[in-house]
Design a protein around this motif. Structure first.
Motif, PDB file in Angstrom:
ATOM      1  N   LYS A  33       4.255  15.251 -48.692  1.00 32.67           N
ATOM      2  CA  LYS A  33       3.314  14.133 -48.579  1.00 32.67           C
ATOM      3  C   LYS A  33       3.946  12.998 -47.781  1.00 32.67           C
ATOM      4  O   LYS A  33       5.111  12.676 -47.987  1.00 32.67           O
ATOM      5  N   LYS A  34       3.149  12.406 -46.923  1.00 33.76           N
ATOM      6  CA  LYS A  34       3.633  11.247 -46.172  1.00 33.76           C
ATOM      7  C   LYS A  34       3.647  10.037 -47.095  1.00 33.76           C
ATOM      8  O   LYS A  34       2.797   9.874 -47.969  1.00 33.76           O
ATOM      9  N   LEU A  35       4.640   9.189 -46.914  1.00 34.20           N
ATOM     10  CA  LEU A  35       4.722   7.980 -47.730  1.00 34.20           C
ATOM     11  C   LEU A  35       3.502   7.094 -47.487  1.00 34.20           C
ATOM     12  O   LEU A  35       3.125   6.871 -46.329  1.00 34.20           O
ATOM     13  N   PRO A  36       2.891   6.569 -48.536  1.00 34.62           N
ATOM     14  CA  PRO A  36       1.682   5.756 -48.385  1.00 34.62           C
ATOM     15  C   PRO A  36       2.000   4.326 -47.965  1.00 34.62           C
ATOM     16  O   PRO A  36       1.673   3.356 -48.658  1.00 34.62           O
ATOM     17  N   LEU A  37       2.657   4.187 -46.811  1.00 32.20           N
ATOM     18  CA  LEU A  37       3.147   2.889 -46.383  1.00 32.20           C
ATOM     19  C   LEU A  37       2.733   2.593 -44.949  1.00 32.20           C
ATOM     20  O   LEU A  37       2.876   3.458 -44.065  1.00 32.20           O
ATOM     21  N   ALA A  38       2.269   1.376 -44.718  1.00 29.67           N
ATOM     22  CA  ALA A  38       2.077   0.902 -43.352  1.00 29.67           C
ATOM     23  C   ALA A  38       3.453   0.652 -42.726  1.00 29.67           C
ATOM     24  O   ALA A  38       4.479   0.639 -43.422  1.00 29.67           O
ATOM     25  N   ASP A  39       3.482   0.436 -41.424  1.00 35.73           N
ATOM     26  CA  ASP A  39       4.768   0.283 -40.735  1.00 35.73           C
ATOM     27  C   ASP A  39       5.584  -0.880 -41.307  1.00 35.73           C
ATOM     28  O   ASP A  39       6.801  -0.762 -41.491  1.00 35.73           O
ATOM     29  N   ASP A  40       4.913  -2.019 -41.584  1.00 36.93           N
ATOM     30  CA  ASP A  40       5.668  -3.166 -42.098  1.00 36.93           C
ATOM     31  C   ASP A  40       6.195  -2.893 -43.497  1.00 36.93           C
ATOM     32  O   ASP A  40       7.286  -3.349 -43.870  1.00 36.93           O
ATOM     33  N   ALA A  41       5.467  -2.107 -44.281  1.00 36.53           N
ATOM     34  CA  ALA A  41       5.932  -1.768 -45.631  1.00 36.53           C
ATOM     35  C   ALA A  41       7.096  -0.783 -45.578  1.00 36.53           C
ATOM     36  O   ALA A  41       8.019  -0.850 -46.402  1.00 36.53           O
ATOM     37  N   ARG A  42       7.052   0.100 -44.612  1.00 43.87           N
ATOM     38  CA  ARG A  42       8.163   1.055 -44.458  1.00 43.87           C
ATOM     39  C   ARG A  42       9.457   0.297 -44.137  1.00 43.87           C
ATOM     40  O   ARG A  42      10.519   0.592 -44.679  1.00 43.87           O
TER      41      ARG A  42
ATOM     42  N   LEU B 184      16.675   3.849 -52.858  1.00 46.43           N
ATOM     43  CA  LEU B 184      15.549   4.123 -51.972  1.00 46.43           C
ATOM     44  C   LEU B 184      14.732   5.303 -52.486  1.00 46.43           C
ATOM     45  O   LEU B 184      13.502   5.239 -52.581  1.00 46.43           O
ATOM     46  N   LEU B 185      15.408   6.404 -52.843  1.00 48.66           N
ATOM     47  CA  LEU B 185      14.701   7.597 -53.294  1.00 48.66           C
ATOM     48  C   LEU B 185      13.999   7.354 -54.625  1.00 48.66           C
ATOM     49  O   LEU B 185      12.900   7.882 -54.856  1.00 48.66           O
ATOM     50  N   ASN B 186      14.596   6.576 -55.496  1.00 50.98           N
ATOM     51  CA  ASN B 186      13.932   6.245 -56.760  1.00 50.98           C
ATOM     52  C   ASN B 186      12.669   5.415 -56.513  1.00 50.98           C
ATOM     53  O   ASN B 186      11.656   5.604 -57.187  1.00 50.98           O
ATOM     54  N   CYS B 187      12.739   4.496 -55.547  1.00 54.36           N
ATOM     55  CA  CYS B 187      11.553   3.707 -55.186  1.00 54.36           C
ATOM     56  C   CYS B 187      10.463   4.603 -54.612  1.00 54.36           C
ATOM     57  O   CYS B 187       9.270   4.436 -54.921  1.00 54.36           O
ATOM     58  N   ILE B 188      10.874   5.560 -53.789  1.00 53.00           N
ATOM     59  CA  ILE B 188       9.903   6.478 -53.188  1.00 53.00           C
ATOM     60  C   ILE B 188       9.195   7.288 -54.270  1.00 53.00           C
ATOM     61  O   ILE B 188       7.969   7.482 -54.227  1.00 53.00           O
ATOM     62  N   GLU B 189       9.952   7.744 -55.258  1.00 54.71           N
ATOM     63  CA  GLU B 189       9.344   8.507 -56.348  1.00 54.71           C
ATOM     64  C   GLU B 189       8.338   7.655 -57.118  1.00 54.71           C
ATOM     65  O   GLU B 189       7.250   8.128 -57.479  1.00 54.71           O
ATOM     66  N   THR B 190       8.683   6.402 -57.343  1.00 53.07           N
ATOM     67  CA  THR B 190       7.747   5.483 -58.005  1.00 53.07           C
ATOM     68  C   THR B 190       6.490   5.295 -57.161  1.00 53.07           C
ATOM     69  O   THR B 190       5.365   5.245 -57.688  1.00 53.07           O
TER      70      THR B 190
ATOM     71  N   LEU C  45       2.631   5.925 -58.348  1.00 48.99           N
ATOM     72  CA  LEU C  45       1.754   4.782 -58.628  1.00 48.99           C
ATOM     73  C   LEU C  45       0.780   4.434 -57.516  1.00 48.99           C
ATOM     74  O   LEU C  45      -0.279   3.858 -57.772  1.00 48.99           O
ATOM     75  N   ALA C  46       1.135   4.730 -56.273  1.00 49.62           N
ATOM     76  CA  ALA C  46       0.317   4.245 -55.165  1.00 49.62           C
ATOM     77  C   ALA C  46      -0.954   5.039 -54.960  1.00 49.62           C
ATOM     78  O   ALA C  46      -1.946   4.523 -54.446  1.00 49.62           O
ATOM     79  N   GLY C  47      -0.947   6.306 -55.343  1.00 53.37           N
ATOM     80  CA  GLY C  47      -2.128   7.137 -55.115  1.00 53.37           C
ATOM     81  C   GLY C  47      -2.355   7.353 -53.629  1.00 53.37           C
ATOM     82  O   GLY C  47      -1.420   7.557 -52.855  1.00 53.37           O
ATOM     83  N   ASP C  48      -3.619   7.293 -53.221  1.00 58.31           N
ATOM     84  CA  ASP C  48      -3.959   7.517 -51.811  1.00 58.31           C
ATOM     85  C   ASP C  48      -3.993   6.229 -51.000  1.00 58.31           C
ATOM     86  O   ASP C  48      -4.243   6.241 -49.802  1.00 58.31           O
ATOM     87  N   GLU C  49      -3.723   5.094 -51.663  1.00 56.57           N
ATOM     88  CA  GLU C  49      -3.784   3.802 -50.985  1.00 56.57           C
ATOM     89  C   GLU C  49      -2.585   3.622 -50.057  1.00 56.57           C
ATOM     90  O   GLU C  49      -1.454   3.946 -50.419  1.00 56.57           O
TER      91      GLU C  49
END
Length: 442
Positions: free
Chosen positions: A185-194, A208-214, A218-222
């Motif tokens: 799955k691609k990270l649900p992040l816009a460029d500035d959030a990445r 970083l990886l723990n944040c990605i797992e969270t 939590l983010a869903g498809d947003e």
């Protein structure tokens, strides 16, 4: 009831954390440490030869110290033992040493990895010495603190210190790409959030990886922008300990930036310290020290600006008083620089220690008694205020000592004017000395 528990056994293990699933299985998969793991790096050469020596791995959290130690054990065909200095004591170490001795009798070595090795006290660290010395264990210690300060010199002399780098932007981007590949799955992040997520990680790959797992949970498809990401994730506190290495690194960076007349960099390092919780009065004390050591008489106002920061901060507190700290930083960074006073003070102290207890020349000694007058105290003293220009030119050094030149102003700021005065004073002294010599000759 028992059948129910049997059916709910361990056949379905709990999912492993993302950071564990992405743990490198070979040294080639470790990111961000090419200076050590490349073909010409110290660890790369050890792995190729299969000969692993005792090491201290010094670096920030989340840079792969544990993983590297485990993989090195495989390259050296060594049994891997791991303990943490936080949770282990003497009894645990004895068990490890006994197992290593037994293993050695059967022809296999042991790599003992000690996480947070600096947490062991001096006597506990000394306990490693005989086992490292006779080869019972190959010791790899991991530390986030400066080994020079935290590791016994005897143990340190038997181990090579290797410095791991914090993960840079490229390394963090690689970890993000691996996380996306692992999860599909691609990270649900816009460029500035990445970009913001990498800044939050502050070089720590595990964080970083723990944040990605969270995020995935939590983010869903947003798709999140930087502001939404900040709301979802708690920002990581900067890596800084007021009593340890980070403290001294940042104050050194501030001091050197001020000395280099870089106001922007100096403001940055001061802000780094203050936002990390440093005592503002500590920063101010260093600014006062800098004003004396690196500016001195090139701009005598500098010390007043530094002390004004002290008075203002004591009066206003945080955050209002921190503006005056910033003003002092800017003033000191942009002021003309001179360490002439600092050098003069050190030189004068060396001379004072070398010359011992030499008496001042008799002509500048007071003579409150008749005996002292008879001994020549005060004889020939020239009152400088009565001399032309307010300087007589007489010598004030001990008679047994040649005149010294400790203070040598630089050609910057107010010291340019001071140098003109010193040149004038030197000329008057030469003329006075010539006059005294001529009188003696007559």
């Amino acid at each position: 009831m028992s059948n129910l528990f049997e059916n709910a056994g361990l056949e379905d293990e709990a999912p492993r954390p993302l950071a564990d699933r992405l743990r490198p299985k070979s040294l080639e998969e470790v990111v961000g440490q090419d200076h050590l793991l490349g073909p010409n790096g110290a660890l790369g050469r050890m792995a190729q030869l299969g000969r692993i020596t005792s090491l201290i791995l010094w670096g920030p959290p989340g840079t792969g110290k544990t993983t590297i130690a485990r993989l090195l054990a495989g390259h050296g065909d060594l049994a891997f033992e791991q303990i943490s200095a936080i949770f282990s004591g003497v009894a645990d170490l004895k068990k490890v040493f006994e197992a290593a001795k037994a293993r050695r009798m059967s022809g296999r070595g042991t790599l003992l990895f000690v996480d947070e090795i600096h947490r062991f006290n001096r006597s506990q660290q000394d306990g490693f010495l005989p086992y490292v010395e006779n080869g019972t264990i190959t010791l790899i210690g991991a530390t986030t603190e400066n080994p020079s300060f935290e590791i016994n010199s005897a143990l340190l002399s038997r181990m090579q210190v290797l410095v791991l780098n914090r993960h840079d932007d490229a390394a963090l981007e690689e970890l993000m790409a691996r996380a996306e590949a692992e999860t599909g799955k691609k990270l649900p992040l816009a460029d500035d959030a990445r970009t913001a997520l990498k800044a939050m990680a502050d070089g720590d790959g595990r964080f970083l990886l723990n944040c990605i797992e969270t995020l995935y949970d939590l983010a869903g498809d947003e798709t999140l922008d930087a502001a939404a990401l900040a709301q979802l994730l708690q920002k990581r506190a900067p890596s800084y300990d007021k009593d340890r290495d980070g403290h001294y690194n940042l104050i050194s960076a501030l001091h050197k930036s001020l000395r280099g007349s870089d106001a922007d960099a100096a403001l940055y390092w001061a802000a780094r310290m203050l936002t990390a919780g440093e005592d503002p009065m500590y920063v101010i004390r260093r600014l006062v020290r800098f004003a004396s050591e690196d500016i001195g008489m090139a701009d005598p106002e500098a010390i007043h600006q530094a002390l004004a920061a002290k008075d203002t901060y004591e009066f206003l507190g945080s955050p209002e008083g921190e503006l005056q700290i910033a003003q002092a930083v800017i003033y000191l960074a942009t002021a003309p620089k001179s360490n002439a006073a600092y050098v003069a003070e050190k030189a004068a102290k060396r001379s004072a220690k070398a010359t011992g207890s030499l008496m001042p020349p008799a002509h500048i000694l007071n003579a409150p008694t008749k005996m002292m007058k008879n001994l020549g105290y005060g004889d020939g003293y020239a009152y400088d205020h009565d001399a032309e220009g307010g300087i007589s030119g007489q010598d004030y050094f001990p008679e047994e000592m040649d005149r010294q030149g400790f203070y040598k102003p630089v050609a910057r700021g107010f010291e340019r004017d001071i140098q003109k005065r010193l040149d004038y004073f030197a000329r008057i002294r030469r003329e006075y000395a010539q006059k005294i010599s001529a009188n003696k000759a007559e």
